[in-house]
Design a protein around this motif. Structure first.
Motif, PDB file in Angstrom:
ATOM      1  N   VAL B   8      11.447   2.011   0.514  1.00  0.00           N
ATOM      2  CA  VAL B   8       9.991   1.779   0.686  1.00  0.00           C
ATOM      3  C   VAL B   8       9.721   0.264   0.980  1.00  0.00           C
ATOM      4  CG1 VAL B   8       7.737   2.000  -0.156  1.00  0.00           C
ATOM      5  CG2 VAL B   8       9.548   3.564  -1.035  1.00  0.00           C
ATOM      6  N   ILE B   9       8.893   0.085   2.093  1.00  0.00           N
ATOM      7  CA  ILE B   9       8.365  -1.485   2.167  1.00  0.00           C
ATOM      8  C   ILE B   9       7.023  -1.445   1.941  1.00  0.00           C
ATOM      9  CG2 ILE B   9       8.287  -3.182   4.155  1.00  0.00           C
ATOM     10  CD1 ILE B   9      10.508  -1.258   5.584  1.00  0.00           C
ATOM     11  N   PHE B  10       6.511  -2.652   1.343  1.00  0.00           N
ATOM     12  CA  PHE B  10       5.215  -3.040   1.178  1.00  0.00           C
ATOM     13  C   PHE B  10       4.771  -3.886   2.392  1.00  0.00           C
ATOM     14  CE2 PHE B  10       1.730  -5.138  -1.246  1.00  0.00           C
ATOM     15  CZ  PHE B  10       0.884  -4.207  -1.586  1.00  0.00           C
ATOM     16  N   LYS B  14       3.111  -8.916   5.034  1.00  0.00           N
ATOM     17  CA  LYS B  14       4.397  -9.335   5.960  1.00  0.00           C
ATOM     18  C   LYS B  14       3.773  -9.456   7.206  1.00  0.00           C
ATOM     19  CE  LYS B  14       7.814  -7.635   2.870  1.00  0.00           C
ATOM     20  NZ  LYS B  14       7.135  -6.791   1.925  1.00  0.00           N
ATOM     21  N   THR B  36       4.340   1.299   3.452  1.00  0.00           N
ATOM     22  CA  THR B  36       2.954   1.343   3.154  1.00  0.00           C
ATOM     23  C   THR B  36       2.046   0.229   3.518  1.00  0.00           C
ATOM     24  OG1 THR B  36       3.176   0.359   0.865  1.00  0.00           O
ATOM     25  CG2 THR B  36       3.741   2.838   1.198  1.00  0.00           C
ATOM     26  N   GLU B  92      -2.399   8.261   0.872  1.00  0.00           N
ATOM     27  CA  GLU B  92      -1.185   7.514   0.578  1.00  0.00           C
ATOM     28  C   GLU B  92      -0.072   8.223  -0.552  1.00  0.00           C
ATOM     29  OE1 GLU B  92      -1.092   2.696   0.153  1.00  0.00           O
ATOM     30  OE2 GLU B  92      -0.403   3.850  -1.800  1.00  0.00           O
ATOM     31  N   ASN B 190      -3.241   2.634  -6.034  1.00  0.00           N
ATOM     32  CA  ASN B 190      -1.851   2.838  -5.900  1.00  0.00           C
ATOM     33  C   ASN B 190      -1.356   4.174  -5.565  1.00  0.00           C
ATOM     34  OD1 ASN B 190       0.786   2.192  -5.928  1.00  0.00           O
ATOM     35  ND2 ASN B 190       0.887   1.910  -7.903  1.00  0.00           N
ATOM     36  N   PHE B 192       0.658   5.279  -3.461  1.00  0.00           N
ATOM     37  CA  PHE B 192       2.263   5.321  -3.439  1.00  0.00           C
ATOM     38  C   PHE B 192       2.678   5.530  -4.878  1.00  0.00           C
ATOM     39  CE2 PHE B 192       6.097   3.067  -4.222  1.00  0.00           C
ATOM     40  CZ  PHE B 192       6.714   3.690  -3.265  1.00  0.00           C
ATOM     41  N   ARG B 196       4.793   8.980  -6.009  1.00  0.00           N
ATOM     42  CA  ARG B 196       6.259   8.877  -6.446  1.00  0.00           C
ATOM     43  C   ARG B 196       6.393   9.338  -7.631  1.00  0.00           C
ATOM     44  NH1 ARG B 196       9.347   3.000  -6.029  1.00  0.00           N
ATOM     45  NH2 ARG B 196       7.465   2.342  -7.053  1.00  0.00           N
TER      46      ARG B 196
ATOM     47  N   CYS C 179       5.694  -2.816 -10.915  1.00  0.00           N
ATOM     48  CA  CYS C 179       6.272  -2.287  -9.785  1.00  0.00           C
ATOM     49  C   CYS C 179       7.432  -1.518  -9.738  1.00  0.00           C
ATOM     50  CB  CYS C 179       7.018  -3.871  -9.171  1.00  0.00           C
ATOM     51  SG  CYS C 179       6.010  -5.097  -8.957  1.00  0.00           S
TER      52      CYS C 179
ATOM     53  N   THR D  84       8.950 -11.151  -2.852  1.00  0.00           N
ATOM     54  CA  THR D  84       8.854 -11.813  -1.770  1.00  0.00           C
ATOM     55  C   THR D  84       7.753 -12.657  -1.304  1.00  0.00           C
ATOM     56  OG1 THR D  84       8.798 -10.059  -0.451  1.00  0.00           O
ATOM     57  CG2 THR D  84      11.041 -10.755  -0.582  1.00  0.00           C
ATOM     58  N   TYR D 162      -2.997  -6.457  -6.227  1.00  0.00           N
ATOM     59  CA  TYR D 162      -4.222  -5.623  -5.804  1.00  0.00           C
ATOM     60  C   TYR D 162      -4.542  -5.139  -7.094  1.00  0.00           C
ATOM     61  CZ  TYR D 162      -1.135  -1.547  -5.168  1.00  0.00           C
ATOM     62  OH  TYR D 162      -0.207  -0.571  -5.111  1.00  0.00           O
TER      63      TYR D 162
HETATM   64  N1  LIG Z   1       1.390   0.899  -1.667  1.00  0.00           N
HETATM   65  C1  LIG Z   1       1.957   0.356  -2.733  1.00  0.00           C
HETATM   66  N2  LIG Z   1       1.576  -0.137  -3.778  1.00  0.00           N
HETATM   67  C2  LIG Z   1       2.463  -0.664  -4.860  1.00  0.00           C
HETATM   68  N3  LIG Z   1       3.959  -0.888  -4.592  1.00  0.00           N
HETATM   69  C3  LIG Z   1       4.353  -0.565  -3.542  1.00  0.00           C
HETATM   70  C4  LIG Z   1       3.411   0.201  -2.451  1.00  0.00           C
HETATM   71  N4  LIG Z   1       4.337   0.411  -1.280  1.00  0.00           N
HETATM   72  C5  LIG Z   1       5.507  -0.010  -1.874  1.00  0.00           C
HETATM   73  N5  LIG Z   1       5.551  -0.523  -2.978  1.00  0.00           N
HETATM   74  C6  LIG Z   1       6.561  -1.183  -3.810  1.00  0.00           C
HETATM   75  O1  LIG Z   1       6.932  -2.385  -3.290  1.00  0.00           O
HETATM   76  C7  LIG Z   1       8.326  -2.210  -3.270  1.00  0.00           C
HETATM   77  C8  LIG Z   1       8.703  -3.173  -1.907  1.00  0.00           C
HETATM   78  O2  LIG Z   1       8.273  -4.243  -1.700  1.00  0.00           O
HETATM   79  P1  LIG Z   1       8.697  -5.171  -0.530  1.00  0.00           P
HETATM   80  O3  LIG Z   1       9.907  -5.550  -0.901  1.00  0.00           O
HETATM   81  O4  LIG Z   1       7.920  -6.575  -0.825  1.00  0.00           O
HETATM   82  O5  LIG Z   1       8.567  -4.606   0.700  1.00  0.00           O
HETATM   83  C9  LIG Z   1       8.797  -0.737  -3.110  1.00  0.00           C
HETATM   84  O6  LIG Z   1      10.175  -0.611  -3.541  1.00  0.00           O
HETATM   85  C10 LIG Z   1       7.863  -0.118  -3.940  1.00  0.00           C
HETATM   86  O7  LIG Z   1       8.307  -0.192  -5.186  1.00  0.00           O
END
Ligand SMILES: Nc1ncnc2c1ncn2[C@@H]1O[C@H](COP(=O)(O)O)[C@@H](O)[C@H]1O
Ligand SMILES: Nc1ncnc2c1ncn2[C@@H]1O[C@H](COP(=O)(O)O)[C@@H](O)[C@H]1O
Ligand SMILES: Nc1ncnc2c1ncn2[C@@H]1O[C@H](COP(=O)(O)O)[C@@H](O)[C@H]1O
Ligand SMILES: Nc1ncnc2c1ncn2[C@@H]1O[C@H](COP(=O)(O)O)[C@@H](O)[C@H]1O
Ligand SMILES: [Mg+2]
Ligand SMILES: [Mg+2]
Ligand SMILES: [Mg+2]
Ligand SMILES: [Mg+2]
Ligand SMILES: [Mg+2]
Ligand SMILES: [Mg+2]
Ligand SMILES: [Mg+2]
Ligand SMILES: [Mg+2]
Lengths: 205, 205, 205, 205, 205, 205, 205, 205
Positions: B8-10, B14, B36, B92, B190, B192, B196, C179, D84, D162
């Protein structure tokens, strides 16, 4: 001396003697008198100087009622509560409306987490002229009832709860954000204000 | 490569290029990928380097789905929303659970201010294995649903509203104070996280 | 009479006599009864009218347990606490889950400021089916545990702390922002709600 | 002109011209100059009048560095981040400490929800002289690190997150409530303050 | 048994018997023991089983001190307070640092509303190695002191005040927003944490 | 037409055309007119219809000044600011007082983190008749000044800051909690209100 | 010994003995002494060592008054209260101003919900030189009075109220947001501060 | 098709196309339609498909009105505002009540800081059947009006203001704490809800 308009004393922060003195002097020129947030100890002192005074234990109200007007039996105020712990606040509202000359019905302990209990009271809810909904915790009952009727709903948040209820803040915010039609909100635990407003609306024609 | 466990990417915060680079490199070793809080612009850049990527517009999710596992058709996750404005957050959650290999059903726009609309969905509610309830404003839907079922209910507050909703705070507090059995709460918006958790619970046996 | 589904009384704000009366009448038709937030004084009054009632002192729970179902020994609920002051709330959760027919394990006083103490319990953590994490102050334990397991984690903030803990608000916010995957949150000090949800999830299959 | 004590400008709310004028005039009598919360546009204007000025893009810092002192290679400041998205704030701290004449090491993206990633850095953590921990969301990393070391830990909450993160409030409260020894906290997003304090402590002997 | 590293017990929420039992057992293997937030009643019980235990009345600390290390007389921790009501918290910090083996100086009742009183202590302020500033109400003393010295300043907000002090929140926010260099903040009333951090920093070289 | 009592327009939320129309009509019967929170664009439109109107760029005030009264040169209002970012708000106060017929002196950028800069202005501070102190961040300047003088101090919190300044809340709370004599507080960023009150007090005799 | 400038002790949090000792020693060199937030018990102890000390029961002030200056009978401070519960705070302000040598008038129980009661006092309001307005609950009285006069109005919020008054926060915010000219605000329940500021302003000429 | 009960659309967060589609389909079966929080751009799109739609610019309401019922000219709703900036919210209430078939009168810009302006409208206030009071900033107008009449007053807080108005929170709290009889409160800026409730009450008989 207008009927149905009692003088009102807010006892919190006053001594029993002060309450007694005020009630005695109001009793000279008023039909009805209402003293909210009273204690049993206050009542003892009041009773000694004003024997016709009476006391409701649950809502902690001392009162004198001399009004002889008959409440309109077709138009009643319905007071509802979500939990049993909300009853003292609900009763403050109910007794206030009664002393102001309204017929009052009660439906207590019908929180939304057991919604069938609420629906068992459909009839009385549909026939009410004004509804007061007392609820603490998440305060959701006001929205559900507001959606069921076309009459005004007075949302009465209570400080019942713990943790993130923040002494009634959760219920207050929940009620302010209700999407249902015809809802407005009074202060946390302000049963008196809800009862008084219900009385004003119930007498409109 | 385990099925049903996407990377998963938040995306919020970015650049489109960063998202594309991460997705491309994850695509080498993962079955499914979920990004997401993406934008259409991000999707264009991702698509260019990873043509199999797809985009859900409403929940703003870019994804790659290679898992071939069939979701268990007997056990479904039900995603509900109180209003139409809550749908992006609800989606979501729904899409997250689907990509993780769950059957998902949706019941939207069934807020408690029109409770008959909710009851029209009694059957699907009773048959759900896990329920996610997305609601903003007063957030009361979670309590009502929680009281109707014996399965876990994940309350998902949304930032939908204005004034005293304080960007989802009213819904959040309301849900935390729910008296119904089996409710727990995730962060505001949230979707996501809710999806999950629903997937984790739905696969327990 | 369904096994594993006790009737529940919330004692706070009730008199000992009220609690005794309710418990006695519930005892006629229910297998198990749970009275939370009770006092020793309440227990004395209950015991007099319902001799089979028992009392857990730490979580302040009076209960009757007649269920004879054996908990599934393969699937246990793990209740963890960050500090020793969180134990009463943690025990409210643990005892609730036990009376509802679950095997419960406990790992207490493993706050994140001494993370080696936590890791000494790796095995039991990995084998748990559902985990409840009770923590006050900064509430960080839920995130760390959530990151270690693929099972649902119920975060249970407590009001333990002082100053900027704001009676559990810091822990609550911390847990909502976690998280880690698979975490959801209940109200501050709501051990009962956490235990009940854990039981619901633990029995899913 | 003391080495290691740059003059500092806080650019937010100033025009590019104001920043350029101030930097040019400071450059007459100071060894090093640091301008935080700058923009690329500001840098262009500064560069035109002060060609030796340089720009760090991630932390948005314009600086002039003329100090020739060698940082003590035995005593380094470690800057850590949970995610990050916290890196810009972490870099504000890191660059500040470097320009003030300290050796700085970085360990980024080691949030507590994946605690094994953190433990992979045990050595560098144990050898650090002062540690800055930047984290948003639940801010739990500061507590875990604080429990691992006997050196001072400066907790640096960020506004990353958020919903119920409330722009860094959740991380701030979490860090203030940490039970770990040797932790103190600076303002949300105050990377500069963290870096300066780390430098002051790192030079004590 | 390392000198200067006492074991610490947080007494709030424990019974006198629990405190006594813990202290007695810690006394077997530790040089020094510190029990904060104790009461006189607790001390009586502890004294009975551990006669060498002593009690500081103002900061409510029971302790055993067997360390024989001489504090470094050149490097002292200065503990300051804005008002006289802040002294109990300031003393918790001072005594903690002393028992951990530091020389401690005190300058109390030098709030910023009478700034000449503060300046009368210029010498001791300039010579301190680490400074702790305890202040409630508006908490401004930390900023003023922070601006006077190049050493680390630990801001210790106290819950002293009324009205819009919100139990220390005003002082906490004020300290977090300080523009002075080298300031960081601990939790409201956390004298122990401030003293421990001061000790850690004071021993760096 | 009384001298020294300008009509005032609050421009925020009005169109340039509305502001111009109001100013033009007020100009018929008033000596002086003050339009606060104006924009340069508004000024252009006003100027076209009311050529004698002038504009202060920093405080964003459009004004007409026809009063011919000489300010009392013995009694001046002193406006101070802690930082340079507070100057626009400070100038709103200063210009308001000037247009109302007061002599105004300014001392800017004398925050408490560099208290010697403040003391360099001892003379003017001691001679002022009323003092306005504009400060954001921790807002400590008001307390220090309040302790130096026996004249009224109007504390003017500004929204300058970030993070835990919460848009001026930290400064506001700090100022409300000041222990110094003779301080009172106006709304965050309400330079106009501070200037007007200062004028009222400055003219008392 | 300057007349009209009493020494002041804040008794809250001090023992009766401490208060007595301080008052006795101040009595050697001061004309007048004021001890606020005192108790009757404190007064007994003070009286024993300082027989000339006197006690005001309502505002809980112990004082010594040796000043012989006659207050200016033309310039009086008017202290107003919205409710009867606000009187103790109002009296703290009134007595403070009196002991500092001002003529003080009182107008109590004139809340805005019965605005005719307020207007009955038009004369005294128009003739006052400085006005203090004490009000809890919604705090609206300050705005109404502020709009009626051209003299300074000191708004004094009290903690009187319940529910969403949040211990004076509602009144405080209301007063800070007043649109009336010439209003400023002191801390919740800070009658002393209001009285002292009123005295300072009342003596300006 | 009941007269006086329009269908309502909340446009915020919807596209112009969505609004147009919904309005067109509602127009088939409804007498009146109300779309609140609309934009001029939305209106253009709606107008194209539903030419009878009209637009109120100030309250941003698109509507279709086919009801032919004559409002009762004896019973009117009075909508009041404290400032000119509150007018858009006040108009949302007024227009809502009008479209629902009520006679509506307006009295704007009568804030309590100039209370004579309010009293100039005594007659219309006394003759109103229901009153809506829109106010931002300190929100005091609702209390004053509530004290003048025996009819229901709907307090409508607006987000008008800055600084410590906290986007309408100050007005909201002020109104909830009103001591006047017959007041209740709706959400910040919820002109629609106020208008709808006023209509419900105005039609009671
Ligand atoms: N919509 C979301 N809200 C909260 N956490 C998220 C969401 N989407 C992804 N994540 C978490 O963010 C992590 C990735 O963060 P990053 O490495 O910054 O892309 C994932 O492993 C998820 O646990
Ligand atoms: N500790 C607790 N916290 C929250 N809810 C509880 C707790 N204990 C019991 N309850 C709930 O309270 C209900 C009983 O409330 P009552 O009818 O007032 O006794 C039960 O059905 C539970 O849902
Ligand atoms: N006054 C205090 N404030 C915050 N934490 C404290 C305090 N005193 C002791 N502690 C912490 O509490 C821990 C002991 O907690 P406990 O095991 O509950 O006695 C110690 O290791 C300290 O880290
Ligand atoms: N900057 C300001 N902040 C607060 N109030 C102001 C300001 N400027 C003007 N006012 C007030 O706003 C009133 C005019 O408002 P309006 O009629 O909306 O233009 C004036 O009488 C002043 O009391
Ligand atoms: Mg309705
Ligand atoms: Mg349920
Ligand atoms: Mg997990
Ligand atoms: Mg440590
Ligand atoms: Mg410094
Ligand atoms: Mg002063
Ligand atoms: Mg005025
Ligand atoms: Mg009224």
């Amino acid at each position: 001396i207008r009927q149905g308009f009692p003088e009102v004393i807010f006892c919190q922060g006053k001594t029993a003697e002060q309450v007694a003195t005020i009630m005695k002097s109001l009793a000279v020129h008023n039909n009805s008198i209402l003293a909210t947030r009273a204690t049993e100890a206050m009542y003892a002192v009041v009773k000694a100087v004003l024997p016709e005074a009476q006391f409701y234990e649950v809502p902690k109200i001392i009162y004198v009622k001399r009004d002889t007007i008959e409440p309109d039996s077709q138009r009643f105020v319905l007071v509802m509560s979500a939990g049993t712990s909300d009853i003292p606040v609900a009763e403050e509202a109910a007794v206030t409306a009664e002393i102001m000359g309204n017929k009052v019905e009660r439906v207590y302990d019908v929180g939304v987490a057991g919604i069938h209990r609420l629906f068992a009271h459909q009839d009385i809810i549909q026939n009410a002229n004004v509804i007061i909904v007392a609820a603490g915790m998440e305060g959701a009952l006001a929205s559900v009832v507001g959606g069921m009727v076309a009459k005004p709903v007075i949302a009465l948040p209570t400080s019942v709860g713990y943790g993130a209820s923040f002494n009634g803040l959760a219920a207050l915010l929940s009620m302010l954000n209700s999407c249902a039609a015809g809802i407005s909100v009074v202060n946390i635990d302000n049963g008196f204000g809800a009862g008084r407003l219900a009385s004003i609306i119930n007498k409109m024609r």
